[in-house]
Every structure is written in C-alpha cells, then in structure tokens.
Design a protein around this motif. Sequence first.
Motif, PDB file in Angstrom:
ATOM      1  N   TYR A   1      -6.080  -2.198   5.817  1.00  0.00           N
ATOM      2  CA  TYR A   1      -7.047  -2.081   4.734  1.00  0.00           C
ATOM      3  C   TYR A   1      -7.846  -3.364   4.497  1.00  0.00           C
ATOM      4  O   TYR A   1      -8.977  -3.303   4.008  1.00  0.00           O
ATOM      5  CB  TYR A   1      -6.321  -1.682   3.442  1.00  0.00           C
ATOM      6  CG  TYR A   1      -5.385  -0.522   3.642  1.00  0.00           C
ATOM      7  CD1 TYR A   1      -5.871   0.780   3.790  1.00  0.00           C
ATOM      8  CD2 TYR A   1      -4.003  -0.722   3.739  1.00  0.00           C
ATOM      9  CE1 TYR A   1      -5.023   1.851   4.007  1.00  0.00           C
ATOM     10  CE2 TYR A   1      -3.143   0.351   3.953  1.00  0.00           C
ATOM     11  CZ  TYR A   1      -3.650   1.623   4.093  1.00  0.00           C
ATOM     12  OH  TYR A   1      -2.799   2.679   4.314  1.00  0.00           O
ATOM     13  N   THR A   2      -7.287  -4.502   4.854  1.00  0.00           N
ATOM     14  CA  THR A   2      -7.959  -5.767   4.557  1.00  0.00           C
ATOM     15  C   THR A   2      -9.114  -6.067   5.498  1.00  0.00           C
ATOM     16  O   THR A   2      -9.926  -6.958   5.218  1.00  0.00           O
ATOM     17  CB  THR A   2      -6.957  -6.939   4.607  1.00  0.00           C
ATOM     18  OG1 THR A   2      -6.271  -6.921   5.861  1.00  0.00           O
ATOM     19  CG2 THR A   2      -5.945  -6.835   3.470  1.00  0.00           C
TER      20      THR A   2
ATOM     21  N   TRP B   1      -0.671  -4.648   4.705  1.00  0.00           N
ATOM     22  CA  TRP B   1      -2.031  -4.484   4.185  1.00  0.00           C
ATOM     23  C   TRP B   1      -3.108  -4.566   5.278  1.00  0.00           C
ATOM     24  O   TRP B   1      -4.280  -4.298   4.997  1.00  0.00           O
ATOM     25  CB  TRP B   1      -2.321  -5.547   3.121  1.00  0.00           C
ATOM     26  CG  TRP B   1      -1.658  -5.274   1.809  1.00  0.00           C
ATOM     27  CD1 TRP B   1      -0.576  -5.906   1.284  1.00  0.00           C
ATOM     28  CD2 TRP B   1      -2.035  -4.274   0.850  1.00  0.00           C
ATOM     29  NE1 TRP B   1      -0.253  -5.380   0.063  1.00  0.00           N
ATOM     30  CE2 TRP B   1      -1.137  -4.374  -0.234  1.00  0.00           C
ATOM     31  CE3 TRP B   1      -3.049  -3.321   0.793  1.00  0.00           C
ATOM     32  CZ2 TRP B   1      -1.221  -3.548  -1.353  1.00  0.00           C
ATOM     33  CZ3 TRP B   1      -3.129  -2.503  -0.315  1.00  0.00           C
ATOM     34  CH2 TRP B   1      -2.225  -2.616  -1.375  1.00  0.00           C
TER      35      TRP B   1
ATOM     36  N   SER C   1       0.090   3.916   1.763  1.00  0.00           N
ATOM     37  CA  SER C   1       0.030   4.452   3.137  1.00  0.00           C
ATOM     38  C   SER C   1       0.113   5.972   3.143  1.00  0.00           C
ATOM     39  O   SER C   1       0.912   6.577   3.867  1.00  0.00           O
ATOM     40  CB  SER C   1       1.143   3.833   4.000  1.00  0.00           C
ATOM     41  OG  SER C   1       1.021   2.423   4.033  1.00  0.00           O
TER      42      SER C   1
ATOM     43  N   ILE D   1      -9.346   4.168   4.625  1.00  0.00           N
ATOM     44  CA  ILE D   1      -8.898   3.175   3.648  1.00  0.00           C
ATOM     45  C   ILE D   1      -8.359   3.810   2.378  1.00  0.00           C
ATOM     46  O   ILE D   1      -7.606   3.180   1.635  1.00  0.00           O
ATOM     47  CB  ILE D   1     -10.035   2.195   3.290  1.00  0.00           C
ATOM     48  CG1 ILE D   1     -11.274   2.972   2.822  1.00  0.00           C
ATOM     49  CG2 ILE D   1     -10.336   1.259   4.431  1.00  0.00           C
ATOM     50  CD1 ILE D   1     -12.361   2.105   2.249  1.00  0.00           C
ATOM     51  N   CYS D   2      -8.708   5.069   2.123  1.00  0.00           N
ATOM     52  CA  CYS D   2      -8.230   5.737   0.909  1.00  0.00           C
ATOM     53  C   CYS D   2      -6.713   5.895   0.925  1.00  0.00           C
ATOM     54  O   CYS D   2      -6.094   6.088  -0.130  1.00  0.00           O
ATOM     55  CB  CYS D   2      -8.888   7.106   0.759  1.00  0.00           C
ATOM     56  SG  CYS D   2     -10.702   7.038   0.634  1.00  0.00           S
TER      57      CYS D   2
ATOM     58  N   PRO E   1       0.835  -1.211   0.000  1.00  0.00           N
ATOM     59  CA  PRO E   1       0.000   0.000   0.000  1.00  0.00           C
ATOM     60  C   PRO E   1       0.864   1.253   0.000  1.00  0.00           C
ATOM     61  O   PRO E   1       2.020   1.230   0.436  1.00  0.00           O
ATOM     62  CB  PRO E   1      -0.789  -0.125   1.302  1.00  0.00           C
ATOM     63  CG  PRO E   1       0.091  -0.938   2.197  1.00  0.00           C
ATOM     64  CD  PRO E   1       0.792  -1.919   1.292  1.00  0.00           C
TER      65      PRO E   1
ATOM     66  N   ILE F   1     -10.928  -1.378  -3.120  1.00  0.00           N
ATOM     67  CA  ILE F   1     -10.972  -1.949  -1.773  1.00  0.00           C
ATOM     68  C   ILE F   1     -11.839  -3.199  -1.743  1.00  0.00           C
ATOM     69  O   ILE F   1     -11.565  -4.150  -1.009  1.00  0.00           O
ATOM     70  CB  ILE F   1     -11.450  -0.899  -0.733  1.00  0.00           C
ATOM     71  CG1 ILE F   1     -11.199  -1.389   0.696  1.00  0.00           C
ATOM     72  CG2 ILE F   1     -12.913  -0.543  -0.933  1.00  0.00           C
ATOM     73  CD1 ILE F   1      -9.752  -1.484   1.071  1.00  0.00           C
TER      74      ILE F   1
ATOM     75  N   MET G   1      -4.506   3.746   1.137  1.00  0.00           N
ATOM     76  CA  MET G   1      -3.788   2.690   0.417  1.00  0.00           C
ATOM     77  C   MET G   1      -3.384   3.120  -0.986  1.00  0.00           C
ATOM     78  O   MET G   1      -2.452   2.578  -1.578  1.00  0.00           O
ATOM     79  CB  MET G   1      -4.640   1.427   0.336  1.00  0.00           C
ATOM     80  CG  MET G   1      -5.897   1.545  -0.496  1.00  0.00           C
ATOM     81  SD  MET G   1      -6.848   0.000  -0.590  1.00  0.00           S
ATOM     82  CE  MET G   1      -6.376  -0.574  -2.224  1.00  0.00           C
TER      83      MET G   1
ATOM     84  N   TYR H   1     -11.489  -4.004   6.103  1.00  0.00           N
ATOM     85  CA  TYR H   1     -12.661  -3.258   5.636  1.00  0.00           C
ATOM     86  C   TYR H   1     -13.590  -4.211   4.884  1.00  0.00           C
ATOM     87  O   TYR H   1     -13.174  -4.899   3.947  1.00  0.00           O
ATOM     88  CB  TYR H   1     -12.218  -2.116   4.720  1.00  0.00           C
ATOM     89  CG  TYR H   1     -13.367  -1.348   4.098  1.00  0.00           C
ATOM     90  CD1 TYR H   1     -13.980  -0.306   4.787  1.00  0.00           C
ATOM     91  CD2 TYR H   1     -13.829  -1.668   2.831  1.00  0.00           C
ATOM     92  CE1 TYR H   1     -15.034   0.400   4.214  1.00  0.00           C
ATOM     93  CE2 TYR H   1     -14.884  -0.971   2.246  1.00  0.00           C
ATOM     94  CZ  TYR H   1     -15.477   0.059   2.952  1.00  0.00           C
ATOM     95  OH  TYR H   1     -16.523   0.749   2.398  1.00  0.00           O
TER      96      TYR H   1
END
Length: 285
Positions: free
Chosen positions: A224-225, A221, A175, A252-253, A173, A204, A255, A227
């Motif tokens: 984000y994973t 990750w 980040s 989450i944006c 990602p 996503i 990433m 979500y």
Amino acid sequence: MPFVETMITYACNLSCEGCTNYSDYNTKGSVSWQQGSQWIAAWLDKVDIPDFGLIGGEPLLNPEVNDWLYGCRELMPDSQIRFTTNALLLSRKLDVLDAVFDIGNCVFKITVHEPQEFYIQQAIKNIFALADWKPVVEHGIKRWAAPNGVRLQINFPAKFFRTFQGTYQNMLPHSNDPAEAFAVCVQKTCPLLYKDRIYKCSSIALLNQTLRDWNQHTKAWQPYTNYTGIAPDCSHGELQEFINNFGSPESICGMCPSASNTASILDHTTTVIKKVDWIKKHATV
C-alpha cells in the motif's frame, strides 16, 4: 473529475478514534492559501472539478479559512464548494458564514460529534437565523436550502471504521478483499488533493506520513505504501484511468476493514474525546 477535496488543516480539536484522515492523534499544521492555490491551479489546467471540498482536521483552525473560501470561488467560479466542520469553533468565527453566503453555491456541512455540546447547539441556531431555509433532498441527502444556493447539511455519525488493525503503536493493514472493504467504505467518492497530488482517498494519501509518525513502516504495509496517486503532469491515459475508477474499488482498498472486521467498527458516540484530553493521555506523541 466529479469531486475532489483537500485538507486545509491537519490539526483537529477533537480526537475521533477511527478518523479516516488520521487527525485523531496530535497532528499539527495548516495549509496556507498561497500554497493551496498553486496545487489547485495546477490541476485546473487539466480537469474541471464541479464539486470541491474543504476539510480537516478542523478547517476552522486554519487562520486563512476565509481566504480559502473566496480563493476557491475565484479559481472555480462555477463549482460547488463544500465546507465541513465540527462547529465547535463556529460561534467564535461567524465571519466564515458571511464568506459562505458571499460566495454562494456552497454546501456548509456540520458533522456533529458531540450533540450535547452547547457551542454546537448555539452555532446551529445562529445558522438557521441567517436565512429562510427550506428542506430539500439532494442525491438522497437531507439538507436545507437558502435562496442564494447555499445548502446546510447536518450529520450525526454513529459509527467509525478504523482503517487499520490494532492501535497506532502496532498498526497493521487488514489485507482484505478490496471489493469487500470498499463495500463499507465511507470514502467511496472522496479523492484527496494532498500537496500537489490527487489520491484515491485521504486514508491512502496520508498513510506514509502516519506510518512515519508512529515508526510503523513494516513489510506488511508495502503493498500500500507504493501508491502515489496521480500528479498534475500525469499523462492523459493515467488521468483517464483515475477518473474511470472513480467510485470503484482497487487493490489499495484492501488495507481497510470489511463488514467482518468487527473490532474495527467503532461506536463513535463513546470513542470521541476532546483533543486536549487525548494529549494529556499521550503527552509524548
């Protein structure tokens, strides 16, 4: 919910590096209308969706594409239906245009990845021969309008943004600050209905499957994973929170790339190839 789209096929006949739906590698499969209709109907019990999109991959690869068009109109009689295609197959599937004109209130969007391709040029000529199109500008977008409310939109994307650092073999990602990433996002208002859940965007929604496909489920990750979007049985508060966040950044944006991640900003005109050529280069994937 102002707009929702769904992938009716995961496969594509092109490989566009930086595809936000991860259809640039050898993804396969389509969604049957029987299955998709169940996912859509479950949501229509809770929300109105005035604008609904059918995307891929390449949706013309779905053998039930006309069932999707007619079925969506039956489920959502007053909604605008958007259909997005790269048009490479359109000259062989002109019955799709008949369906579009039959259902009306439809935006037929062609994303031209290879403008020199004869099949695309021929498909566009065929479409313009079908109606007395008038140029219009809607929501700042140039389109052509037919008398029955069908709209034609033709896009020529010049840049793609790879949603991760590196390649699929070592993806990480970015980040970033979520607001900075969201500022250049091309999916700001594109929630995706994936299986029975609605996600902020396709990148996503499909992340976990893509990480599994490439064996890249690393600790980086984890933010984000976890979500999971929202489900049809979500609470009113959860649904309202999701709708209130429509068109706004969230954690989450981060990433995805920002304007400063120049290595992830791709010249699309030089990085798109036919999927068959991609497969020849990556025969084991």
